[in-house]
Write a protein that holds these residues in place. Sequence first.
Motif, mmCIF file in Angstrom:
data_model
loop_
_atom_site.group_PDB
_atom_site.id
_atom_site.type_symbol
_atom_site.label_atom_id
_atom_site.label_comp_id
_atom_site.label_asym_id
_atom_site.label_seq_id
_atom_site.Cartn_x
_atom_site.Cartn_y
_atom_site.Cartn_z
ATOM 1 N N TYR A 47 0.845 -1.197 0.000
ATOM 2 C CA TYR A 47 0.000 0.000 0.000
ATOM 3 C C TYR A 47 0.875 1.240 0.000
ATOM 4 O O TYR A 47 2.084 1.174 0.231
ATOM 5 C CB TYR A 47 -0.919 -0.009 1.225
ATOM 6 C CG TYR A 47 -0.185 -0.101 2.541
ATOM 7 C CD1 TYR A 47 0.163 1.047 3.249
ATOM 8 C CD2 TYR A 47 0.183 -1.331 3.067
ATOM 9 C CE1 TYR A 47 0.855 0.961 4.447
ATOM 10 C CE2 TYR A 47 0.866 -1.424 4.262
ATOM 11 C CZ TYR A 47 1.198 -0.270 4.949
ATOM 12 O OH TYR A 47 1.891 -0.354 6.135
ATOM 13 N N PHE A 48 0.256 2.386 -0.273
ATOM 14 C CA PHE A 48 0.952 3.660 -0.217
ATOM 15 C C PHE A 48 0.875 4.222 1.195
ATOM 16 O O PHE A 48 -0.190 4.308 1.778
ATOM 17 C CB PHE A 48 0.331 4.687 -1.178
ATOM 18 C CG PHE A 48 0.714 4.487 -2.607
ATOM 19 C CD1 PHE A 48 2.012 4.689 -3.037
ATOM 20 C CD2 PHE A 48 -0.246 4.118 -3.526
ATOM 21 C CE1 PHE A 48 2.357 4.519 -4.367
ATOM 22 C CE2 PHE A 48 0.087 3.945 -4.861
ATOM 23 C CZ PHE A 48 1.390 4.144 -5.279
ATOM 24 N N LYS A 60 3.854 9.022 -0.562
ATOM 25 C CA LYS A 60 3.870 8.020 -1.631
ATOM 26 C C LYS A 60 4.927 6.940 -1.434
ATOM 27 O O LYS A 60 5.367 6.297 -2.380
ATOM 28 C CB LYS A 60 4.029 8.678 -2.990
ATOM 29 C CG LYS A 60 2.985 9.737 -3.244
ATOM 30 C CD LYS A 60 2.402 9.616 -4.575
ATOM 31 C CE LYS A 60 1.387 10.745 -4.725
ATOM 32 N NZ LYS A 60 0.310 10.398 -5.521
ATOM 33 N N GLU A 94 -2.549 3.725 -9.799
ATOM 34 C CA GLU A 94 -1.628 4.794 -9.401
ATOM 35 C C GLU A 94 -0.202 4.259 -9.325
ATOM 36 O O GLU A 94 0.746 4.894 -9.773
ATOM 37 C CB GLU A 94 -2.061 5.361 -8.055
ATOM 38 C CG GLU A 94 -1.227 6.513 -7.575
ATOM 39 C CD GLU A 94 -1.689 7.065 -6.233
ATOM 40 O OE1 GLU A 94 -0.914 7.837 -5.646
ATOM 41 O OE2 GLU A 94 -2.782 6.716 -5.778
ATOM 42 N N TYR A 95 -0.041 3.062 -8.783
ATOM 43 C CA TYR A 95 1.269 2.418 -8.688
ATOM 44 C C TYR A 95 1.829 2.140 -10.083
ATOM 45 O O TYR A 95 2.990 2.402 -10.365
ATOM 46 C CB TYR A 95 1.149 1.129 -7.879
ATOM 47 C CG TYR A 95 2.421 0.336 -7.796
ATOM 48 C CD1 TYR A 95 3.452 0.740 -6.954
ATOM 49 C CD2 TYR A 95 2.602 -0.818 -8.551
ATOM 50 C CE1 TYR A 95 4.629 0.022 -6.865
ATOM 51 C CE2 TYR A 95 3.774 -1.543 -8.466
ATOM 52 C CZ TYR A 95 4.781 -1.118 -7.625
ATOM 53 O OH TYR A 95 5.955 -1.839 -7.552
ATOM 54 N N SER A 96 0.989 1.636 -10.972
ATOM 55 C CA SER A 96 1.421 1.343 -12.346
ATOM 56 C C SER A 96 1.858 2.610 -13.066
ATOM 57 O O SER A 96 2.772 2.571 -13.890
ATOM 58 C CB SER A 96 0.298 0.670 -13.127
ATOM 59 O OG SER A 96 0.061 -0.614 -12.626
ATOM 60 N N ILE A 155 -2.400 -1.249 -2.858
ATOM 61 C CA ILE A 155 -1.907 -1.578 -4.200
ATOM 62 C C ILE A 155 -2.253 -3.022 -4.522
ATOM 63 O O ILE A 155 -2.846 -3.305 -5.561
ATOM 64 C CB ILE A 155 -0.381 -1.341 -4.295
ATOM 65 C CG1 ILE A 155 -0.069 0.131 -4.004
ATOM 66 C CG2 ILE A 155 0.144 -1.769 -5.669
ATOM 67 C CD1 ILE A 155 1.400 0.415 -3.732
ATOM 68 N N THR A 156 -1.851 -3.940 -3.652
ATOM 69 C CA THR A 156 -2.240 -5.349 -3.798
ATOM 70 C C THR A 156 -2.625 -5.896 -2.437
ATOM 71 O O THR A 156 -2.063 -5.521 -1.409
ATOM 72 C CB THR A 156 -1.117 -6.235 -4.392
ATOM 73 O OG1 THR A 156 0.025 -6.194 -3.541
ATOM 74 C CG2 THR A 156 -0.739 -5.803 -5.795
ATOM 75 N N HIS A 162 -3.770 0.331 -7.381
ATOM 76 C CA HIS A 162 -2.866 -0.344 -8.318
ATOM 77 C C HIS A 162 -2.594 0.497 -9.568
ATOM 78 O O HIS A 162 -1.463 0.542 -10.061
ATOM 79 C CB HIS A 162 -3.412 -1.712 -8.708
ATOM 80 C CG HIS A 162 -2.404 -2.551 -9.419
ATOM 81 N ND1 HIS A 162 -2.270 -2.554 -10.784
ATOM 82 C CD2 HIS A 162 -1.453 -3.387 -8.944
ATOM 83 C CE1 HIS A 162 -1.296 -3.368 -11.117
ATOM 84 N NE2 HIS A 162 -0.777 -3.882 -10.019
ATOM 85 N N TYR A 179 3.490 5.025 -11.861
ATOM 86 C CA TYR A 179 4.889 5.291 -11.516
ATOM 87 C C TYR A 179 5.827 4.451 -12.373
ATOM 88 O O TYR A 179 6.847 4.929 -12.845
ATOM 89 C CB TYR A 179 5.160 4.984 -10.046
ATOM 90 C CG TYR A 179 4.643 6.035 -9.113
ATOM 91 C CD1 TYR A 179 5.201 7.300 -9.070
ATOM 92 C CD2 TYR A 179 3.585 5.762 -8.266
ATOM 93 C CE1 TYR A 179 4.718 8.271 -8.228
ATOM 94 C CE2 TYR A 179 3.096 6.723 -7.397
ATOM 95 C CZ TYR A 179 3.669 7.970 -7.391
ATOM 96 O OH TYR A 179 3.193 8.926 -6.551
ATOM 97 N N LEU A 204 6.118 3.223 -0.306
ATOM 98 C CA LEU A 204 5.451 1.931 -0.307
ATOM 99 C C LEU A 204 5.510 1.307 1.074
ATOM 100 O O LEU A 204 6.555 1.293 1.715
ATOM 101 C CB LEU A 204 6.111 0.988 -1.311
ATOM 102 C CG LEU A 204 5.933 1.330 -2.777
ATOM 103 C CD1 LEU A 204 6.631 0.290 -3.641
ATOM 104 C CD2 LEU A 204 4.480 1.430 -3.145
ATOM 105 N N ARG A 207 -5.793 3.171 -0.644
ATOM 106 C CA ARG A 207 -4.337 3.244 -0.785
ATOM 107 C C ARG A 207 -3.709 1.868 -0.970
ATOM 108 O O ARG A 207 -2.500 1.740 -1.066
ATOM 109 C CB ARG A 207 -3.730 3.943 0.439
ATOM 110 C CG ARG A 207 -4.346 5.312 0.743
ATOM 111 C CD ARG A 207 -4.441 6.256 -0.458
ATOM 112 N NE ARG A 207 -3.113 6.577 -0.935
ATOM 113 C CZ ARG A 207 -2.812 6.787 -2.210
ATOM 114 N NH1 ARG A 207 -3.723 6.703 -3.131
ATOM 115 N NH2 ARG A 207 -1.588 7.067 -2.564
#
Length: 113
Positions: A37-38, A42, A90-92, A78-79, A88, A94, A44, A76
Amino acid sequence: MKTKITGRENTYLPVAWEYHEIIKEQINNKNSGKIFYFEEDKKLGEAQGSIIEITEEKNKGCFIVMKNGLRIRIDRIITLFGKIGAAHDEYSAYADACMDCTGGYSKEELEDM
């Protein structure tokens, strides 16, 4: 109880119903695993364990509560145990951002190469 409101502390973004369903399924099946998660700024974050409940707090958002007491805002995530979470995309972004960069060169410098 430690809370990870993470990132945009005052701006909870409602998530699609399927993310709620994924979380509820993991709780019902008593599954355990890793959650990425964030965090603030930002960064991880990573947690491991099982989720005991999902809660909603007025003006703060929806949170998962881990068995160890950690609370993570669901917008927030991600997985979640290997499944795609609400953050996810938002993560992608980056990961894909580097493909848009010019490596420190201006467009003119690249054209002259």
